[in-house]
Structures are given as structure tokens and as C-alpha cells.
Design an enzyme around this catalytic site. Structure first.
Site, PDB file in Angstrom:
ATOM      1  N   LEU A   1      23.037  37.904   6.327  1.00 18.48           N
ATOM      2  CA  LEU A   1      22.482  37.733   4.978  1.00 18.48           C
ATOM      3  C   LEU A   1      21.756  36.395   4.852  1.00 18.48           C
ATOM      4  O   LEU A   1      20.943  36.213   3.952  1.00 18.48           O
ATOM      5  CB  LEU A   1      23.602  37.854   3.937  1.00 18.48           C
ATOM      6  CG  LEU A   1      24.293  39.227   3.892  1.00 18.48           C
ATOM      7  CD1 LEU A   1      25.486  39.191   2.939  1.00 18.48           C
ATOM      8  CD2 LEU A   1      23.319  40.331   3.484  1.00 18.48           C
TER       9      LEU A   1
ATOM     10  N   HIS B   1      30.236  31.463  11.461  1.00 17.47           N
ATOM     11  CA  HIS B   1      29.579  30.742  10.349  1.00 17.47           C
ATOM     12  C   HIS B   1      30.363  29.481   9.989  1.00 17.47           C
ATOM     13  O   HIS B   1      29.773  28.463   9.610  1.00 17.47           O
ATOM     14  CB  HIS B   1      29.490  31.619   9.101  1.00 17.47           C
ATOM     15  CG  HIS B   1      28.277  32.499   9.036  1.00 17.47           C
ATOM     16  ND1 HIS B   1      26.996  32.012   9.058  1.00 17.47           N
ATOM     17  CD2 HIS B   1      28.144  33.851   8.921  1.00 17.47           C
ATOM     18  CE1 HIS B   1      26.127  33.015   8.961  1.00 17.47           C
ATOM     19  NE2 HIS B   1      26.799  34.151   8.875  1.00 17.47           N
TER      20      HIS B   1
ATOM     21  N   HIS C   1      31.626  37.176  13.671  1.00 14.53           N
ATOM     22  CA  HIS C   1      30.369  36.689  13.068  1.00 14.53           C
ATOM     23  C   HIS C   1      30.688  35.716  11.922  1.00 14.53           C
ATOM     24  O   HIS C   1      30.080  34.644  11.805  1.00 14.53           O
ATOM     25  CB  HIS C   1      29.592  37.910  12.572  1.00 14.53           C
ATOM     26  CG  HIS C   1      28.301  37.633  11.871  1.00 14.53           C
ATOM     27  ND1 HIS C   1      27.073  38.042  12.357  1.00 14.53           N
ATOM     28  CD2 HIS C   1      28.024  37.007  10.691  1.00 14.53           C
ATOM     29  CE1 HIS C   1      26.118  37.676  11.508  1.00 14.53           C
ATOM     30  NE2 HIS C   1      26.677  37.049  10.485  1.00 14.53           N
ATOM     31  N   GLU C   2      31.673  36.083  11.076  1.00 19.72           N
ATOM     32  CA  GLU C   2      31.998  35.221   9.919  1.00 19.72           C
ATOM     33  C   GLU C   2      32.666  33.916  10.368  1.00 19.72           C
ATOM     34  O   GLU C   2      32.366  32.840   9.823  1.00 19.72           O
ATOM     35  CB  GLU C   2      32.901  35.959   8.915  1.00 19.72           C
ATOM     36  CG  GLU C   2      32.341  37.261   8.367  1.00 19.72           C
ATOM     37  CD  GLU C   2      30.914  37.172   7.892  1.00 19.72           C
ATOM     38  OE1 GLU C   2      30.490  36.089   7.456  1.00 19.72           O
ATOM     39  OE2 GLU C   2      30.191  38.188   7.984  1.00 19.72           O
TER      40      GLU C   2
HETATM   41  O1  K1U Z   1      27.713  37.115   7.439  1.00 18.94           O
HETATM   42  C1  K1U Z   1      26.756  37.792   7.091  1.00 18.94           C
HETATM   43  O2  K1U Z   1      25.622  37.347   7.124  1.00 18.94           O
HETATM   44  C2  K1U Z   1      26.985  39.206   6.622  1.00 18.94           C
HETATM   45  C3  K1U Z   1      26.599  40.231   7.688  1.00 18.94           C
HETATM   46  C4  K1U Z   1      27.822  40.528   8.522  1.00 18.94           C
HETATM   47  C5  K1U Z   1      27.640  41.282   9.808  1.00 18.94           C
HETATM   48  C6  K1U Z   1      26.719  42.284   9.963  1.00 18.94           C
HETATM   49  C7  K1U Z   1      26.625  42.969  11.171  1.00 18.94           C
HETATM   50  C8  K1U Z   1      27.443  42.652  12.207  1.00 18.94           C
HETATM   51  C9  K1U Z   1      28.342  41.634  12.056  1.00 18.94           C
HETATM   52  C10 K1U Z   1      28.453  40.958  10.844  1.00 18.94           C
HETATM   53  C11 K1U Z   1      26.118  41.482   6.962  1.00 18.94           C
HETATM   54  O3  K1U Z   1      26.828  42.092   6.254  1.00 18.94           O
HETATM   55  S1  K1U Z   1      24.474  41.935   7.222  1.00 18.94           S
HETATM   56  C12 K1U Z   1      24.333  43.456   6.282  1.00 18.94           C
HETATM   57  C13 K1U Z   1      24.987  44.622   6.919  1.00 18.94           C
HETATM   58  O4  K1U Z   1      25.366  44.579   8.067  1.00 18.94           O
HETATM   59  C14 K1U Z   1      25.173  45.885   6.153  1.00 18.94           C
HETATM   60  C15 K1U Z   1      24.694  46.025   4.887  1.00 18.94           C
HETATM   61  C16 K1U Z   1      24.889  47.211   4.200  1.00 18.94           C
HETATM   62  C17 K1U Z   1      25.554  48.252   4.770  1.00 18.94           C
HETATM   63  C18 K1U Z   1      26.031  48.121   6.062  1.00 18.94           C
HETATM   64  C19 K1U Z   1      25.832  46.939   6.749  1.00 18.94           C
HETATM   65 ZN    ZN Z   2      25.799  35.947   8.894  1.00 20.96          ZN
END
Ligand code: K1U
Ligand code: ZN
Length: 171
Positions: free
Chosen positions: A92, A137, A133-134
């Protein structure tokens, strides 16, 4: 309350976040606001630095029904599987760019819940990926840092181009 999501290259995304000393009302409010912000985005996870708070707090919900929120304070990976998997990730804080990232398939995470109680969670698949991933961050690491230097610079150049198109030039 929906919080503003910080995007690259905001410096807060590159700082190492500070541990939480006490899980109090302020932290519980932050956890709830982060979940609201994550669902609205929409996303499957969010870390406090992404909303400008440099503290070790994350939320996640990878369920289809969006009814399995996880609130984690001071999360730490205590075990990683030897087997790895490659899958596409988005962020995001880097809107509209995606990359294939290799990570351990399963992890165990120790954390404090919203009451301050210590808990352990073993996760695999998408949840394991999202938690890694989190937690990255919280250490100022973005998914592009796991890519080859060439792939990383291609994606960051694409991102800069998109950012310039989104931000109208000042006259
Ligand atoms: O931390 C972030 O930026 C959130 C990110 C988390 C993430 C996504 C994919 C793999 C690992 C971690 C997101 O949520 S990006 C959006 C996303 O993946 C999504 C949005 C809507 C429906 C399903 C997925
Ligand atoms: Zn992220």
C-alpha cells in the site's frame, strides 16, 4: 478513524520502529484505526510506520470474509521454514507496483495481543507471507529490497513515473 497511508519515499518507511513498552488505550486505538484503514484501502495487512507511527505494531486479515483480524504488538519471527515459496506481492506504500518475492513458506511469530498477553502463532501460505511483509516494514524494509538490483530499479523507476503522472506539476 481512517488514517493517511504514507507512500515511498516517505522517510518514516525507512526507520526502524520502536518497541511498544505498554499496551494501553493509545495502542488499542491505533490497532483499531489501522484495521479500519487496511479494510478501506483495501489490503490484507498494515504496519504502523505506513500510517506515520514508528512503533512495532501490525494488523492483518487474509480471510475472504474479512472476519479474522489479527492485532500484533512487538511481533517477532521465532521460527522460519527451510522451504521457501515465490509469490507476487504488492504494498500500500508503493501503489500499483508488484513483484515476485521469495520467502519462507511458514513462520512462527511471537507477539503481544491487544490485552498485552503474550501469544504465538504458526502461519503458512498467504498469512505467513503477509506477516513477514509487515514485520519487514517495522525494520524499514520494503518488498522491493528482496528483489535483484536490476528488478528493484526497474520497479522503482516505474513507480517514480506513475508518481509523477499522479502528482500534477506545480506552475
Ligand atoms: O503492507 C502492505 O503494504 C499491505 C499489503 C500486504 C501484502 C500484500 C501481498 C503480499 C504480502 C503482503 C497489501 O495488502 S497490498 C493489497 C493486497 O494485497 C490485496 C488487496 C485487496 C485484496 C487482496 C489483496
Ligand atoms: Zn507493504
Amino acid at each position: 478513524m481512517i488514517l493517511r497511508i504514507r507512500t515511498y519515499p516517505d522517510p518514516v518507511l525507512r526507520r526502524r520502529a520502536a518497541p511498544v513498552e505498554r499496551v494501553d488505550e493509545r495502542i488499542r486505538r491505533l490497532l483499531d484505526d489501522m484495521l479500519e484503514t487496511m479494510y478501506a484501502a483495501p489490503g490484507i495487512g498494515l504496519a504502523a510506520p505506513q500510517v506515520g507511527e514508528s512503533v512495532r505494531v501490525i494488523v492483518a486479515d487474509v480471510s475472504e470474509e474479512k472476519n479474522a483480524p489479527l492485532r500484533m504488538v512487538n511481533p517477532e519471527i521465532t521460527w522460519r521454514s527451510e522451504t521457501t515459496a515465490v509469490a507476487e506481492e504488492g504494498c500500500l506504500s508503493l501503489p500499483e507496483i508488484y513483484g515476485e518475492v521469495e520467502r519462507p513458506e511458514a513462520v512462527e511469530v511471537r507477539y503481544l495481543d491487544e490485552t498485552g498477553a503474550e501469544r504465538t502463532l504458526r502461519a503458512e501460505g498467504l498469512l505467513a507471507r503477509c506477516l513477514q511483509h509487515e514485520i519487514d516494514h517495522l525494520d524499514g524494509v520494503l518488498f522491493v529490497d528482496h528483489l535483484s538490483p536490476v528488478r528493484r530499479s526497474v520497479l522503482l523507476r516505474r513507480y517514480e513515473k506513475l508518481r509523477r503522472q499522479r502528482t500534477p506539476a506545480k506552475v
